[in-house]
Scaffold this active site. Structure first.
Site, mmCIF file in Angstrom:
data_model
loop_
_atom_site.group_PDB
_atom_site.id
_atom_site.type_symbol
_atom_site.label_atom_id
_atom_site.label_comp_id
_atom_site.label_asym_id
_atom_site.label_seq_id
_atom_site.Cartn_x
_atom_site.Cartn_y
_atom_site.Cartn_z
ATOM 1 N N HIS A 120 1.016 -0.994 0.014
ATOM 2 C CA HIS A 120 0.104 0.105 -0.008
ATOM 3 C C HIS A 120 0.847 1.404 -0.071
ATOM 4 O O HIS A 120 0.429 2.089 -0.526
ATOM 5 C CB HIS A 120 -0.859 0.097 1.397
ATOM 6 C CG HIS A 120 -1.835 -1.170 1.353
ATOM 7 N ND1 HIS A 120 -2.593 -1.446 2.290
ATOM 8 C CD2 HIS A 120 -2.447 -1.977 0.224
ATOM 9 C CE1 HIS A 120 -3.341 -2.384 2.011
ATOM 10 N NE2 HIS A 120 -3.298 -2.949 0.549
ATOM 11 N N HIS A 358 -0.846 -8.137 4.991
ATOM 12 C CA HIS A 358 0.425 -7.678 4.505
ATOM 13 C C HIS A 358 0.393 -6.203 3.809
ATOM 14 O O HIS A 358 1.585 -6.058 3.018
ATOM 15 C CB HIS A 358 1.295 -8.765 3.679
ATOM 16 C CG HIS A 358 1.144 -10.004 4.437
ATOM 17 N ND1 HIS A 358 1.808 -10.419 5.708
ATOM 18 C CD2 HIS A 358 0.722 -11.022 3.988
ATOM 19 C CE1 HIS A 358 1.379 -11.743 5.989
ATOM 20 N NE2 HIS A 358 0.683 -12.168 4.942
ATOM 21 N N CYS A 359 -0.506 -5.658 4.186
ATOM 22 C CA CYS A 359 -0.591 -4.059 3.363
ATOM 23 C C CYS A 359 -0.706 -4.284 1.854
ATOM 24 O O CYS A 359 -0.074 -3.451 1.258
ATOM 25 C CB CYS A 359 0.393 -3.175 4.036
ATOM 26 S SG CYS A 359 0.304 -2.839 5.674
ATOM 27 N N ALA A 360 -1.271 -5.362 1.344
ATOM 28 C CA ALA A 360 -1.498 -5.898 -0.054
ATOM 29 C C ALA A 360 -2.670 -6.166 -0.197
ATOM 30 O O ALA A 360 -2.701 -7.162 -0.987
ATOM 31 C CB ALA A 360 -0.445 -6.693 -0.465
#
Length: 400
Positions: A120, A358-360
């Site tokens: 992100h 995982h900020c994805a």
């Protein structure tokens, strides 16, 4: 041969918790060597003052220490010292670039290519920049069982409107390593600039950014044995000179009157205010620590450890692996067991992994899951630790 036992002794948390802790959350953050902790403590207790060369010795010492880190980074990455802009990490660095780059180089109707597996912190700043400038965003497709970038498909993404590419050096979810040198070459052939998210790049050895040829590169110190709040942006100097600052204040001005302001040249132009001197000093010590590693032996050891980990994980019934894991990052799920439950079971056994998106989140939608468990390796990890992890994962089915 790389002596992993001797290497582990450099890390107080690893050393003092031997037999009680297995730390494999290194894509999130790495443990700190004693030399980094000591350098920061000594700076705080013996040398602390603000930078910018005052008339007293403490300030001059701090200024010299701060500037020396920029030189060390430039040497480690084979770039000019004036192309190194300090920041707190990839999140700040990407936001800095997106804010400063877009008004100069992006215009209505232009296109930005962004990887489909980006964190992100890599994609969101550029999406905001695109909205402000009236640009479009196109995502580079993934292909194959490991969700990799096919370079011919990447090449076909370009059009006359493409002005910028944003891509990870390696995926924090899939462990895939992109050929960023060739991707930079293709971008330039099509008249576009390229930004590389190198969040974990430095912990794998010295990197030649000049040879890679990218226009910008951003990394975080805490992912390569340095402290939180440290990192840098590399930018080609002719591009940096054209970019305005995104923050203004002390240190970064040449002259201020009631009517006009003249900014200093890069890199200081982008470093307004009193800097995070302590973290920069710690980052410099981490670079020194990395520079002292025999990377021929260390790389061989790490490659074997990565291969061993992949092979052992594949022996677990019901496991689904996502990506190649080539960088030492292994994301996976297990049949009928939520990733958070996997993490909880491992935690009870003294094993630290990461579980979540995982900020994805866009990538999770491609994988068809909401979260994964993730093991990410560093040089202080061992085969014995992998065996313990795999044995614990095999026992998970007893609880669910």
């Amino acid at each position: 041969m790389f002596d992993v036992d001797a290497f582990r002794l450099n890390f107080p948390l690893i050393r003092e918790n031997a037999g009680r802790l297995i730390y494999v959350d290194n894509a999130s953050t790495t443990q700190k060597p004693e030399s980094v902790v000591r350098a920061m403590s000594e700076f705080c207790t013996e040398h602390y003052a603000n930078v910018d060369y005052s008339m007293y010795d403490l300030s001059n010492y701090a200024s010299n220490a701060y500037d020396a880190v920029r030189v060390s980074i430039a040497k480690y990455c084979r770039i000019d010292v004036n192309t190194v802009v300090f920041c707190s990490g990839v999140t700040e660095g990407m936001n800095l670039l997106a804010t400063c780059y877009a008004p100069v180089f992006l215009h209505k109707g232009d296109e930005i290519l962004i990887g489909s597996a980006e964190h992100h912190s890599s994609c969101l700043p550029w999406r905001i920049a695109a909205e402000k400038c009236g640009c479009t965003v196109t995502y580079i497709p993934l292909s194959g069982k490991n969700y990799e970038i096919d370079l011919e498909a990447y090449r076909s993404c370009f059009s006359a409107k493409t002005k910028l590419v944003v891509i990870q050096n390696s995926s924090n979810v899939l462990g895939n390593v992109n050929d960023v040198k060739l991707m930079s070459q293709i971008a330039h052939e099509n008249g576009a600039h390229i930004v590389i998210d190198g969040a974990t790049s430095l912990m794998h050895g010295p990197i030649d950014l000049t040879d890679i040829g990218c226009d910008f590169f951003v990394t975080s110190g805490h992912k390569c044995f340095g402290p939180s709040g440290s990192g840098f942006v590399f930018g080609k100097y002719d591009l940096l000179k054209k970019m305005p600052p995104c923050r203004v204040g002390g240190r970064m001005v040449e002259k201020v009157t009631y009517d006009e302001v003249t900014y200093k040249l890069p890199p200081v132009r982008f470093e307004a205010g009193s800097p995070n001197i302590l973290s920069v000093v710690g980052f410099g010590e981490a670079i020194k620590f990395l520079s002292d590693i025999n990377w021929e032996k260390a790389s061989e050891y790490f490659k074997k450890l990565v291969n061993y980990t992949h092979a052992q994980l594949c022996t677990i019934p019901g496991i689904v692996l996502y990506g190649s894991g080539a960088s030492g990052v292994f994301s996976f799920n297990m049949k009928n067991i939520h990733a958070h439950d996997i993490s909880t079971v491992l935690s009870a056994a003294g094993i630290a992994i990461r579980a979540g998106n995982h900020c994805a989140q866009p990538l999770m939608s491609i994988l068809g899951v909401s979260s994964t468990a993730r093991i990410s390796l560093s040089l202080y990890n061992t085969r014995e630790e992998i065996d313990a992890i795999v044995d614990t994962l095999k026992s998970c089915s007893k609880y669910f």
